[in-house]
Each structure stands twice: as structure tokens, then as C-alpha cells.
Design an enzyme around this catalytic site. Structure first.
Site, PDB file in Angstrom:
ATOM      1  N   ARG A 154      -5.516   8.072   2.492  1.00 28.80           N
ATOM      2  CA  ARG A 154      -4.189   7.503   2.729  1.00 28.80           C
ATOM      3  C   ARG A 154      -4.248   6.260   3.596  1.00 28.80           C
ATOM      4  NH1 ARG A 154      -1.026   8.733   6.849  1.00 28.80           N
ATOM      5  NH2 ARG A 154      -2.026  10.738   7.203  1.00 28.80           N
ATOM      6  N   ASP A 159      11.339 -12.885   1.278  1.00 27.12           N
ATOM      7  CA  ASP A 159      10.871 -12.320   0.015  1.00 27.12           C
ATOM      8  C   ASP A 159      10.248 -13.462  -0.781  1.00 27.12           C
ATOM      9  OD1 ASP A 159      10.589 -11.390  -2.625  1.00 27.12           O
ATOM     10  OD2 ASP A 159      12.268 -10.003  -2.417  1.00 27.12           O
TER      11      ASP A 159
END
Length: 400
Positions: free
Chosen positions: A63, A188
Site C-alpha cells: 500500500r 487542476d
């Protein structure tokens, strides 16, 4: 993870960054699939865990990342010009984690009105529930200065904006933000993909890319990435760990394979999109084409100053006498443009969109219906012929 490639051009960066080093290595990184990592001793385990606590690279647990993912992060970081990059399972996961790494209860967030619709929903439906106040500002920054408060912590922008591709003057926005203490600027950067636009080099603190789009380029992987300067890295990495964000090494490998051809794909898609946009401007049923690379686009000057190119995404507004049902029929008539969400792959797509539904400040009353087109790698003559056929059928329907 910033590699010593700062003097290289972007096309060279995406070819060489993140590749294995050594005398006898494969050209591509291996796909390192694992959940468990075993160590020779407790000392080496503790050393790896301590390094990971400092957000250094290296295997600790599946992970926590993989060598395959780290190779992709190196490529993205080299493109974006940041300190480090981190992968996420989707663009939206990258966006929400980036925002949560900055804001706390009592803070105020300013979001550009032309933002990606899920960002608006996240801010209004979730952030306000946790005590973070959110408000929106115009893409032209005309109201931004007046809306910055003493508790404003984050300014979130997107340039160009979703659907209508309004350009945001990022250096001007950064100047307004930095006149106030403790305001973080996040961008973004999916449209520019790091190749065409580098927000961090223009003063932003955080850059987010939905790598699902152009970085992957083949419509087969969901992926996001966040790149930051050094002072924002620990907060982002900590938040990513706390929320359990991780990416499959198989997905990272596919994205690596896609990003190596990013420059040639985007160059071709820009050239074709510009031909399509210029052709659409001449059609009687089309009132406006939204594409920053067009010389008469309102944001063209900012695009030309801050960007090194464009992509294949554009929108066209139909005449006001063309109904939504007629626009749906137009899209369904197209043979080479698929009907579907997303963009950035090798294929062309068409989708009716509603600016009024995803804006709170910009008014669309009295304007025509809009279709967003993603121009893929098909031959421009074929795409234009497909659009011409669909427009002709639409015109026949209106005349009848």
C-alpha cells in the site's frame, strides 16, 4: 524524486525519466506486484520504515508504493517541475486528497466557477459539512480579490476550465494569493498534462493531473497524480497515507507505457483539433467554438503566453433554434465519435454538456446547446466528413 533532467525538453524528459539505470537493465521498469515485503533483519525493516516515515522512496508494504509506481512518479515530477509526485487511484481521488491536505475546519476555500463538476460537489456537499466554507470566483479573476478573506486557506483553479475552456491568468492569481499570508494555490492541470502547461513553474503550490486522460492515453486505466513543491509535500504524503490511497503496479506500468508517447499524441491531436475547430467555425448551425488555440478565442492571449500547445478537447455551441433533442440526434448520428464520458484517449468522443448546470456565477440564459468533442488520432478529413454528415442531417430536420 526530481531527477537531474531540468535542462531537457519535455519530449526528451518523458522518454528518459523514470527508466532503470545500470549496465544490464530492461528498457521498461518491471511490474513489481506485491503486498508483503520481507526483510533480512529487524534492523533493515526499521530502517525502511523510518525512511518511509520521512517519505523517502523504497519498498515497505504494497500500500505504500511500488518501484513501478515510483518510476511513473519520477516521470510526472520531471514534467511538472516539482519536488515530488504521488499517484492516486483516480483524478478525483488526487483532487480530494490534495484539498484535504490543506484545509481544516474554520478555513475558507475559493474555487473557480469553471471547475470540474465533482470538485464543486465535493466542496459544497462535503467540505462545508466539516466546517470549511466554500465560495466561487469568476475565471477572469474580476471578483477574486474582493472574495479573499482572512481565513482563506486555498484557492483552487483550473486552466482552461471545464466545458467552455475559459483561461485563468495564473500568474495574476498567484500574485493576488501571495499578497495574503498562508494562502495555497492549487491547479487542476489535466488539460495541459504537464507537457503543455506547468502551473508549479508559474507560482502554484500544487498541481493535479487526472492521468486517466492524456498521460495514460489509451482509455484503459483510472489514475491520478499530485505534484507539489517541497513545503507542501509532507502534508500531501501524510494525507495520502492516512486515507490509504494506493495504485496498482499494473496500472502504473500501463501509464508509463502511455506517457512515453505523450508528446507525439498530443501534437497530433492538437493539429487535428485545430482543423476541426476552424471548420466548425464556418458552419451555419454552430454559433461559437470554444478552443483556446483559436486566435479569436477570448483566452487565446493567455494560452499563447503560458502554454506550449493545446490538446484535442473543444466544445461547440449550436444556434439557439437547435433543441436539446436535436443535439442528441446529432451526436447519435456521428459514426467516428463515440458517446461517452472522459477524454484524452486515442479515440474521438462527443457528449452534450450543460454549462448552466455546473456554474453558479456564469449565466447561460439565451445561449444555445453545447456539445463537447474530444478529437482523437483519426484522420482529420474523416472526422470532418463525419461531422459534416451529421450537421447536414440536423439541418434537414430543422428545415422539415
Amino acid at each position: 524524486m526530481n531527477e537531474p533532467h531540468s535542462s531537457l525538453q519535455p519530449a526528451t524528459l518523458i522518454t528518459h525519466a523514470g527508466r532503470p539505470k545500470g549496465c544490464k537493465v530492461t528498457v521498461n521498469p518491471v511490474v513489481a506486484r506485491t503486498s508483503t515485503v520481507v526483510f533480512d533483519s529487524m534492523a533493515t525493516l526499521r530502517e525502511a520504515v523510518a525512511g518511509r516515515a520521512r517519505h523517502e522512496t523504497g519498498l515497505v508494504y504494497g500500500r505504500k508504493g511500488s518501484p513501478t509506481g515510483e518510476s511513473l512518479e519520477a516521470v510526472i515530477c520531471a514534467l511538472e517541475g516539482g519536488h515530488r509526485s504521488r499517484l492516486f487511484s483516480s483524478g478525483l481521488a488526487a483532487i480530494t486528497c490534495a484539498i484535504l491536505s490543506v484545509v481544516r475546519s474554520g478555513d475558507h476555500v475559493l474555487v473557480v466557477d469553471s471547475c470540474y463538476e465533482p470538485v464543486r460537489k465535493f466542496c459544497v456537499q462535503y467540505l462545508q459539512q466539516m466546517g470549511v466554507d466554500c465560495s466561487f470566483f469568476q475565471p477572469d479573476l474580476s471578483d477574486l480579490k474582493a472574495k479573499i478573506r482572512p481565513n482563506t486557506r486555498l484557492i483552487w483553479t483550473e486552466s482552461p476550465g471545464s466545458i467552455l475552456f475559459e483561461m485563468c491568468d495564473l500568474p495574476a492569481l498567484v500574485a493576488l494569493a501571495k499578497a495574503h499570508d498562508n494562502v495555497v494555490v492549487a491547479v487542476d492541470n489535466t488539460w495541459g498534462s504537464g507537457l503543455m502547461y506547468c502551473p508549479l513553474r508559474l507560482g502554484a503550490d500544487i498541481s493535479v493531473i487526472a492521468a486517466t486522460k492524456y498521460l495514460v492515453g489509451h482509455s484503459d486505466v483510472m489514475l491520478g497524480a499530485v505534484t507539489t513543491h517541497q513545503d507542501r509535500w509532507t502534508a500531501l504524503a501524510d494525507m495520502g497515507d492516512l486515507l490509504g490511497h494506493c495504485v496498482s503496479p499494473d496500472d502504473a506500468y500501463l501509464a508509463l507505457r502511455g506517457v512515453r508517447t505523450l508528446s507525439v499524441r498530443m501534437r497530433q491531436q492538437q493539429d487535428t483539433a485545430l482543423q476541426v475547430a476552424q471548420w466548425l467555425q464556418k458552419q451555419a448551425l454552430i454559433s461559437t467554438v470554444f478552443y483556446p488555440a483559436l486566435p479569436d478565442d477570448p483566452g487565446h492571449a493567455i494560452w499563447k503566453r503560458d502554454f506550449s500547445g493545446a490538446n484535442g478537447l473543444l466544445s461547440c455551441e449550436f444556434r439557439t433554434d437547435v433543441s436539446a433533442q436535436a443535439v442528441d440526434a446529432f451526436v447519435e448520428t456521428l459514426q467516428l465519435f463515440g458517446i461517452g464520458h472522459s477524454w484524452g484517449g486515442y479515440e474521438s468522443l462527443a457528449l452534450p454538456v450543460s454549462p448552466a448546470a455546473v456554474r453558479s456565477l456564469s449565466h447561460w440564459q439565451g445561449r444555445g446547446n453545447v456539445v463537447r468533442l474530444h478529437v482523437g488520432l483519426e484522420d482529420p478529413a474523416d472526422l470532418i466528413h463525419d461531422l459534416q454528415t451529421a450537421l447536414a442531417r440536423l439541418g434537414e430536420g430543422l428545415a422539415g
